[in-house]
Design an enzyme around this catalytic site. Structure first.
Site, PDB file in Angstrom:
ATOM      1  N   ARG A 105       0.814  -1.221   0.000  1.00 17.89           N
ATOM      2  CA  ARG A 105       0.000   0.000   0.000  1.00 17.89           C
ATOM      3  C   ARG A 105       0.851   1.277   0.000  1.00 17.89           C
ATOM      4  O   ARG A 105       0.289   2.390  -0.027  1.00 17.89           O
ATOM      5  CB  ARG A 105      -0.968   0.013   1.204  1.00 17.89           C
ATOM      6  N   HIS A 179      -7.753  -2.197  12.539  1.00 18.15           N
ATOM      7  CA  HIS A 179      -7.741  -0.727  12.548  1.00 18.15           C
ATOM      8  C   HIS A 179      -8.757  -0.280  13.600  1.00 18.15           C
ATOM      9  O   HIS A 179      -9.815  -0.913  13.746  1.00 18.15           O
ATOM     10  CB  HIS A 179      -8.212  -0.164  11.193  1.00 18.15           C
ATOM     11  N   CYS A 273     -14.073   3.018   6.119  1.00 14.14           N
ATOM     12  CA  CYS A 273     -12.793   2.838   5.421  1.00 14.14           C
ATOM     13  C   CYS A 273     -12.775   3.579   4.082  1.00 14.14           C
ATOM     14  O   CYS A 273     -11.722   4.013   3.631  1.00 14.14           O
ATOM     15  CB  CYS A 273     -12.526   1.367   5.131  1.00 14.14           C
TER      16      CYS A 273
HETATM   17  N1  ARG Z   1      -7.272  -4.164   2.834  1.00 15.13           N
HETATM   18  C1  ARG Z   1      -7.089  -2.932   3.530  1.00 15.13           C
HETATM   19  C2  ARG Z   1      -5.968  -3.062   4.547  1.00 15.13           C
HETATM   20  O1  ARG Z   1      -5.820  -4.091   5.114  1.00 15.13           O
HETATM   21  C3  ARG Z   1      -8.351  -2.532   4.205  1.00 15.13           C
HETATM   22  C4  ARG Z   1      -8.280  -1.183   4.854  1.00 15.13           C
HETATM   23  C5  ARG Z   1      -9.532  -0.810   5.572  1.00 15.13           C
HETATM   24  N2  ARG Z   1      -9.489   0.513   6.017  1.00 15.13           N
HETATM   25  C6  ARG Z   1      -9.859   0.953   7.235  1.00 15.13           C
HETATM   26  N3  ARG Z   1      -9.873   2.216   7.444  1.00 15.13           N
HETATM   27  N4  ARG Z   1     -10.146   0.123   8.199  1.00 15.13           N
HETATM   28  O2  ARG Z   1      -5.203  -2.178   4.766  1.00 15.13           O
END
Ligand code: ARG
Length: 285
Positions: A105, A179, A273
């Protein structure tokens, strides 16, 4: 209709809905091709067209509620870029850029920082791993900051320097709620909803002390990412599957609006998210 305080659990929402400015990213390139949280299974089929349709419905929900939505251009090869909450923390016209834990990311960070800079926000560089509003939530005059999986504890101190607001560290303990915004939702300036089991005993005690009136969510609602909700102080946009939480919020006088983001949930994401709140500089506070 006037809400009777007894019928609403002794309190009504703190105030009227606040008109918000949101930043979103269309899931044009959404897929699940790596696994950085327990929700992600790269072998499961993903319907990107459906993801886009569900995302458009979320965007339309915000517009119908009177909010404005800016869009950042999605980039190919960044399938999680749809999760705009992870793009920054924006408060008082100032933005703290992010630094992702996972290299998959990493390239999203400069894309979001660049957008915010061009939009006129004062962008501060990240010094430590922090995944933006995924782990950093503003409530009243405080910042709640999650750690344990993504955002590092060191980032919390930096956060306090950048925004000059007290930062409350909350320790996340369940990898499914990696998160903070998967385990806790800010409802208004005074209240939150959260899943107690997602936090360490000390953090639970802190939450009880700060928010004695909090809505306590159950596992069934948390497991459909029900806490990954967006509240403007009165309307709470949450996953339609979180029926128990929705009923509890209605009982407190909130209006709940269910949305279906089942396709994005395959990556571990829900409405919050997908949504970054852009907070301009305020004259007071
Ligand atoms: N697949 C993403 C990750 O694992 C999902 C992010 C979700 N975002 C959030 N704000 N909870 O980073």
């Amino acid at each position: 209709m006037t809400l009777d305080a007894t019928a609403t659990g002794g309190r009504t929402p703190a105030g009227p809905a606040q008109t918000r400015r949101y930043l979103m990213c269309r899931p044009t390139y959404f897929t699940v091709e790596y696994a950085i949280n327990p929700w992600m299974d790269p072998t499961a089929p993903i319907d990107t067209t459906l993801a886009v349709r569900q995302w458009e419905a979320l965007r339309q929900t915000y517009l119908d509620l009177g909010h404005s939505v800016d869009e950042i251009e999605p980039l190919p090869g960044l399938p999680d870029m749809v999760f705009a909450a992870n793009g920054a923390t924006v408060l008082d016209g100032r933005a703290l850029a992010v630094q992702f834990r996972d290299p998959e990311r990493a390239d999203e960070a400069p894309a979001y920082a660049g957008w915010l800079d061009r939009a006129g926000f004062e962008v501060h560089e990240a010094k430590h791993v922090n995944e933006g509003e995924g782990d950093i939530l503003s409530v009243g005059g405080l910042l709640l900051a999650g750690t344990g999986f993504r955002t590092s504890h060191a980032a919390h101190a930096h956060l306090q320097e950048v925004f000059g607001r007290p930062v409350i560290t909350l320790q996340l303990v369940d990898p499914r709620f990696y998160h903070l915004d998967t385990a806790l939702c800010v409802l208004d300036d005074e209240t939150v909803a959260y899943l107690p089991e997602a936090f360490s005993p000390g953090s639970r005690a802190v939450l009880r002390r700060l928010f004695p009136d909090a809505v306590l969510a159950g596992m069934a609602d948390a497991e459909v990412l029900g806490l990954n909700a967006v509240s403007d102080g009165r309307h709470v946009v949450l996953p339609a599957q979180a029926t128990g939480l929705s009923a509890a919020l209605r009982e407190r006088g909130y209006d709940t609006i269910g949305v279906d983001l089942s396709e994005l949930r395959k990556a571990g994401g829900g409405p919050k998210c997908c949504t970054l709140v852009l907070r301009e500089r305020e004259a007071t506070k």
